[in-house]
Design an enzyme around this catalytic site. Sequence first.
Site, PDB file in Angstrom:
ATOM      1  N   ILE A  11      11.261  71.348  -7.486  1.00 43.02           N
ATOM      2  CA  ILE A  11      11.288  72.767  -7.871  1.00 43.02           C
ATOM      3  C   ILE A  11      10.939  72.937  -9.353  1.00 43.02           C
ATOM      4  O   ILE A  11      10.184  73.842  -9.731  1.00 43.02           O
ATOM      5  CB  ILE A  11      12.682  73.367  -7.548  1.00 43.02           C
ATOM      6  CG1 ILE A  11      12.906  73.388  -6.027  1.00 43.02           C
ATOM      7  CG2 ILE A  11      12.814  74.761  -8.123  1.00 43.02           C
ATOM      8  CD1 ILE A  11      14.329  73.717  -5.593  1.00 43.02           C
ATOM      9  N   ASN A  83      17.120  74.013 -14.512  1.00 38.34           N
ATOM     10  CA  ASN A  83      16.891  73.721 -13.096  1.00 38.34           C
ATOM     11  C   ASN A  83      17.389  72.354 -12.642  1.00 38.34           C
ATOM     12  O   ASN A  83      17.750  72.184 -11.477  1.00 38.34           O
ATOM     13  CB  ASN A  83      15.376  73.834 -12.841  1.00 38.34           C
ATOM     14  CG  ASN A  83      14.937  73.083 -11.613  1.00 38.34           C
ATOM     15  OD1 ASN A  83      15.045  73.586 -10.500  1.00 38.34           O
ATOM     16  ND2 ASN A  83      14.451  71.851 -11.800  1.00 38.34           N
ATOM     17  N   SER A 135      22.296  77.297  -5.726  1.00 40.89           N
ATOM     18  CA  SER A 135      22.042  76.873  -4.339  1.00 40.89           C
ATOM     19  C   SER A 135      22.732  77.871  -3.414  1.00 40.89           C
ATOM     20  O   SER A 135      23.691  78.539  -3.827  1.00 40.89           O
ATOM     21  CB  SER A 135      22.635  75.474  -4.104  1.00 40.89           C
ATOM     22  OG  SER A 135      22.680  75.180  -2.719  1.00 40.89           O
ATOM     23  N   TYR A 148      29.103  68.896  -4.609  1.00 35.95           N
ATOM     24  CA  TYR A 148      27.844  69.585  -4.937  1.00 35.95           C
ATOM     25  C   TYR A 148      28.062  71.091  -4.911  1.00 35.95           C
ATOM     26  O   TYR A 148      27.673  71.816  -5.831  1.00 35.95           O
ATOM     27  CB  TYR A 148      26.772  69.167  -3.927  1.00 35.95           C
ATOM     28  CG  TYR A 148      25.425  69.812  -4.133  1.00 35.95           C
ATOM     29  CD1 TYR A 148      24.596  69.438  -5.193  1.00 35.95           C
ATOM     30  CD2 TYR A 148      24.961  70.815  -3.262  1.00 35.95           C
ATOM     31  CE1 TYR A 148      23.348  70.029  -5.379  1.00 35.95           C
ATOM     32  CE2 TYR A 148      23.727  71.406  -3.446  1.00 35.95           C
ATOM     33  CZ  TYR A 148      22.925  71.011  -4.497  1.00 35.95           C
ATOM     34  OH  TYR A 148      21.691  71.602  -4.685  1.00 35.95           O
ATOM     35  N   VAL A 181      14.811  73.248   0.571  1.00 35.76           N
ATOM     36  CA  VAL A 181      13.461  73.183   0.002  1.00 35.76           C
ATOM     37  C   VAL A 181      12.987  71.743   0.087  1.00 35.76           C
ATOM     38  O   VAL A 181      13.734  70.812  -0.261  1.00 35.76           O
ATOM     39  CB  VAL A 181      13.463  73.650  -1.470  1.00 35.76           C
ATOM     40  CG1 VAL A 181      12.057  73.585  -2.060  1.00 35.76           C
ATOM     41  CG2 VAL A 181      14.024  75.060  -1.586  1.00 35.76           C
ATOM     42  N   TYR A 211      16.958  78.426  10.361  1.00 39.42           N
ATOM     43  CA  TYR A 211      16.459  79.452   9.441  1.00 39.42           C
ATOM     44  C   TYR A 211      15.661  80.510  10.203  1.00 39.42           C
ATOM     45  O   TYR A 211      14.760  80.162  10.976  1.00 39.42           O
ATOM     46  CB  TYR A 211      15.547  78.808   8.384  1.00 39.42           C
ATOM     47  CG  TYR A 211      16.324  78.101   7.306  1.00 39.42           C
ATOM     48  CD1 TYR A 211      17.013  76.921   7.578  1.00 39.42           C
ATOM     49  CD2 TYR A 211      16.396  78.609   6.025  1.00 39.42           C
ATOM     50  CE1 TYR A 211      17.743  76.272   6.594  1.00 39.42           C
ATOM     51  CE2 TYR A 211      17.116  77.968   5.032  1.00 39.42           C
ATOM     52  CZ  TYR A 211      17.793  76.812   5.321  1.00 39.42           C
ATOM     53  OH  TYR A 211      18.505  76.181   4.337  1.00 39.42           O
TER      54      TYR A 211
END
Length: 252
Positions: A11, A83, A135, A148, A181, A211
């Site tokens: 990303i 990022n 996220s 995380y 991603v 999704y």
Amino acid sequence: MALVTGAGSGIGRAIAHRLGAGGARVICTDIDLDGAQSIAGEIEEAGGSALAFRMDISCETSVRDTVAGALAETGHLNAVAANAGIMVEGDLLSLSLDDWNRAMAVNATGAFLTARATLPYLIESGGGSLVFTASTVALSGMKGVAAYSASKGAVAALTRQIAADYASRGIRVNAVAPGAVRTPLSESQFRARADTDAEVEALLTAVIQRYPISRWGMPEDIAALVAFLLGRDSGWITGQIIPVDGGLLETR
Ligand SMILES: NC(=O)c1ccc[n+]([C@@H]2O[C@H](COP(=O)([O-])OP(=O)(O)OC[C@H]3O[C@@H](n4cnc5c(N)ncnc54)[C@H](O)[C@@H]3O)[C@@H](O)[C@H]2O)c1
């Protein structure tokens, strides 16, 4: 002038490309200097302007010295894409304290250190925009990523706090919240769970079936929103955590 952390891969690489193509001079930073140099080289080859630095966002002196060194060369900063991040897997009972500390050190403390080191330059430059990569797990639970998720929750809270504290100094702060991603980070997650390439592909396919827009997100999908949030067209948007997730959060 824009600074990107984790610019060497996934990303961050797409963000750096996008900003470079949009005319910004890009300070590409990464713990992996080769990665930072290769994206900076690509931006220059495409006719843009970029610098590369090794910077470990979890290390206070690395962040402080790199940002100071880069800004001594460039003098001006109006956009920061904070990022860089790492995946740490495990539910509560399977996580060691080391796992927890690693996730927090890079994702949460790294976001804090990046913001704290760059904010004075944004203010000095007359204002600017900072965008974190959070996220979807900062906004909604997911199995098996407790540390995380907590570290990205900290990033979301920090986004709102800095936005509240520094709007009056011309600073806007937002976060993008990506769903799945396709990057080295997400692929390594699945490689760790499968023995063969075919099994990896089967796992990757299973993920996207959840999704509504049933394809993997691409780094460019995230970079497009980051570029918008860093630019002037988003001038009245601050303190937001914005999902880019193919519709996942609002439909599951
Ligand atoms: N890929 C996804 O599905 C996904 C989803 C949601 C959020 N994210 C977030 O997006 C961001 C980028 O992830 P990605 O998927 O592009 O991963 P990636 O692994 O492809 O890229 C991450 C980059 O960050 C760098 N990095 C790692 N630790 C660092 C440190 N301590 N200091 C500086 N740089 C460091 C790596 O060298 C790498 O170049 C991360 O914050 C990640 O948590 C990714």
